[in-house]
Enzyme design. Structure first.
Site, PDB file in Angstrom:
ATOM      1  N   GLU A   1      11.227  -2.720   3.788  1.00  0.00           N
ATOM      2  CA  GLU A   1       9.887  -2.444   3.256  1.00  0.00           C
ATOM      3  C   GLU A   1       9.838  -2.618   1.741  1.00  0.00           C
ATOM      4  O   GLU A   1      10.095  -1.675   0.997  1.00  0.00           O
ATOM      5  CB  GLU A   1       9.439  -1.020   3.636  1.00  0.00           C
ATOM      6  CG  GLU A   1       8.033  -0.710   3.132  1.00  0.00           C
ATOM      7  CD  GLU A   1       7.515   0.672   3.532  1.00  0.00           C
ATOM      8  OE1 GLU A   1       8.242   1.404   4.228  1.00  0.00           O
ATOM      9  OE2 GLU A   1       6.390   1.005   3.139  1.00  0.00           O
TER      10      GLU A   1
ATOM     11  N   LYS B   1       8.223  -4.979   6.569  1.00  0.00           N
ATOM     12  CA  LYS B   1       7.065  -4.090   6.379  1.00  0.00           C
ATOM     13  C   LYS B   1       6.557  -4.255   4.952  1.00  0.00           C
ATOM     14  O   LYS B   1       7.021  -3.593   4.033  1.00  0.00           O
ATOM     15  CB  LYS B   1       7.475  -2.634   6.658  1.00  0.00           C
ATOM     16  CG  LYS B   1       6.359  -1.631   6.393  1.00  0.00           C
ATOM     17  CD  LYS B   1       6.640  -0.279   7.013  1.00  0.00           C
ATOM     18  CE  LYS B   1       5.581   0.724   6.610  1.00  0.00           C
ATOM     19  NZ  LYS B   1       5.623   1.949   7.396  1.00  0.00           N
TER      20      LYS B   1
HETATM   21  P1  13P Z   1       1.026   3.991   4.483  1.00  0.00           P
HETATM   22  O1  13P Z   1       0.522   3.163   5.655  1.00  0.00           O
HETATM   23  O2  13P Z   1       0.307   5.282   4.302  1.00  0.00           O
HETATM   24  O3  13P Z   1       1.169   3.156   3.241  1.00  0.00           O
HETATM   25  O4  13P Z   1       2.500   4.455   4.885  1.00  0.00           O
HETATM   26  C1  13P Z   1       3.347   3.567   5.441  1.00  0.00           C
HETATM   27  C2  13P Z   1       4.724   3.878   5.047  1.00  0.00           C
HETATM   28  O5  13P Z   1       5.577   4.083   5.863  1.00  0.00           O
HETATM   29  C3  13P Z   1       5.053   3.899   3.612  1.00  0.00           C
HETATM   30  O6  13P Z   1       6.428   3.908   3.449  1.00  0.00           O
END
Ligand code: 13P
Length: 340
Positions: A177, A219
Site C-alpha cells: 500500500e 492497494k
Molecule cells: P481508507 O479507505 O479509509 O483510506 O482506509 C484504507 C486503509 O486501509 C488505509 O490504510
C-alpha cells in the site's frame, strides 16, 4: 506454502463482485473515529463495533476479506468465536495489518518512512497461526512543490519489498500500500506524476527482492486533485488519469488493484471505482479495500448504542453492495436510495 496457494488467495481476494473491508484501524485511528460519534474507545467498545461489522448477515456476498488490527485478530465475537474463525466460517479471508506506522524520516523534513520490519518474520508466523492469510503494509507520501523526495520514495519502496518478501516466505499474501496523500492544492496532473514515480520505485524493488507479483495485491490511492485545490477533477477525469497511471506502471501479472478510499466521500469512492470498471476490461481486477468509505455511515448509525446495531449493519451492508456494483460498472447514484 506453495506458490500456487499465494496466487489462489490473491485471486480470491479480488473475486468477481467482491472487495476487502479495511477494519485495521490502529488504536489511535479508531479513537479518532469513535471521538467523531462521541463514543469512548475501550477494548470492549472496539470489540463491539468490529462484532457489528463482522456479523452482518450477507456481507460475504460482497466482501472477500477483512484486514484486522493486532488487537482485533485476538478478540472474539459475542458467542466466543475468535474473529478470524468467524470470518472464515462465512467464506471471508482474514488479513492483518503488520506495519507499525509511518514515522518521521530522518533528515527529511515533512516526510515519513513506515516502520515494522524488526521481528516481522516471527510476527508473521504468529499471525499465520491465528488465521491470517494476507497482510497489509502502508507507506505514505505527501505532495508539495518539492515533495516527495526520491529519498522518501525509494526508502519506502525498499521497506515495502522487504515486507512483501517476508510475507511470501511465510505463506501470506502481501498487500502493498503506497498511499500518495491527497492533502494540498496540487493538480490532478501532479498527483498522476507523483503516483507514477512511487509505483515505478515500488515495482523495481519488488522485482529486485524476488517478490512474485502474482501473489501480491496493490492497494494504491486513486489519482485525484488535491483536496484543497480550487478546481477539482470530476469522475471521468479521475478514472482516466488513474487508469493511465496504472497502465504504465503496474505489471499485468498483478492480479488485482484494491483501492483505498483515502478521505473521499463514500459515494465518490464508489463512483470513481465504477467509472474505472465501466472502461474495462483491464489487465488486473479493479476492486476496493476501503476503510472509511465502507464504514462511515455504519459508524454514524451505530453511535455506540446496542439498540442501533441493526441500523449499523444495514448501512454497512448497503455500502458493501454499492461497491460490489462498482466492480462491474453497474453502479448508479439512484441505487443509493432504492436499496437504502
Ligand atoms: P481508507 O479507505 O479509509 O483510506 O482506509 C484504507 C486503509 O486501509 C488505509 O490504510
Amino acid at each position: 506454502m506453495a506458490e500456487h496457494d499465494l496466487h489462489e488467495t490473491a485471486r480470491a481476494l479480488v473475486a468477481e463482485g467482491k472487495g476487502i473491508l479495511a477494519a485495521d484501524e490502529s488504536s489511535g485511528t479508531i479513537k479518532k473515529r469513535f471521538d467523531s460519534i462521541g463514543v469512548e474507545s475501550t477494548e470492549e467498545t472496539r470489540r463491539a463495533y468490529r462484532d457489528l461489522l463482522f456479523t452482518t448477515a450477507g456481507a460475504e456476498e460482497f466482501i472477500s476479506g477483512v484486514i484486522l488490527f493486532d488487537e482485533t485478530i485476538r478478540q472474539q465475537a459475542l458467542d466466543g468465536t475468535p474473529f478470524p474463525q468467524l470470518l472464515e466460517s462465512k467464506g471471508i479471508i482474514p488479513g492483518i495489518k503488520v506495519d507499525q506506522g509511518a514515522k518521521p524520516l530522518a533528515l527529511a523534513d515533512g516526510e515519513t518512512v513506515t516502520e515494522g520490519l524488526d521481528g516481522l518474520r516471527e510476527r508473521l508466523a504468529e499471525y499465520r497461526g491465528l488465521g491470517a492469510r494476507f497482510a497489509k503494509w502502508r507507506a505514505t507520501y505527501s505532495i508539495s512543490d518539492a515533495l516527495p523526495s526520491e529519498y522518501c520514495i525509494w526508502t519506502n519502496a525498499h521497506a515495502l519489498a522487504r515486507y512483501a518478501a517476508l510475507c511470501q516466505e511465510a505463506g501470506i499474501v502481501p498487500i502493498v500500500e503506497p498511499e500518495v496523500l491527497m492533502d494540498g492544492t496540487h493538480t490532478i496532473e501532479r498527483a498522476y506524476h507523483v503516483t507514477g514515480r512511487v509505483l515505478n520505485a515500488l515495482y523495481t524493488e519488488l522485482f529486485d527482492q524476488r517478490v512474485d507479483v502474482e501473489g501480491t495485491l496493490l492497494k494504491p490511492n486513486m489519482v485525484l486533485s488535491g483536496y484543497e485545490a480550487s478546481d477539482r477533477a470530476g469522475t471521468d477525469e479521475v478514472a482516466d488519469w488513474t487508469l493511465r497511471c496504472f497502465a504504465k506502471h503496474v505489471p499485468a501479472a498483478v492480479p488485482g488493484i484494491v483501492f483505498l478510499s483515502g478521505g473521499q466521500s463514500d459515494e465518490d469512492a464508489t463512483a470513481h471505482l465504477n467509472a474505472m470498471n465501466a472502461r474495462g476490461p483491464h489487465p488486473w481486477q479493479l476492486s476496493f479495500s476501503y476503510g472509511r468509505a465502507l464504514q462511515a455511515p455504519a459508524l454514524k448509525a451505530w453511535g455506540g448504542e446496542a439498540e442501533n446495531v441493526e441500523a449499523g449493519q444495514r448501512a454497512y451492508y448497503h455500502r458493501a453492495k454499492m461497491n460490489s456494483a462498482a466492480r462491474t460498472g453497474a453502479y448508479a447514484p439512484e441505487l443509493e436510495h432504492e436499496a437504502a
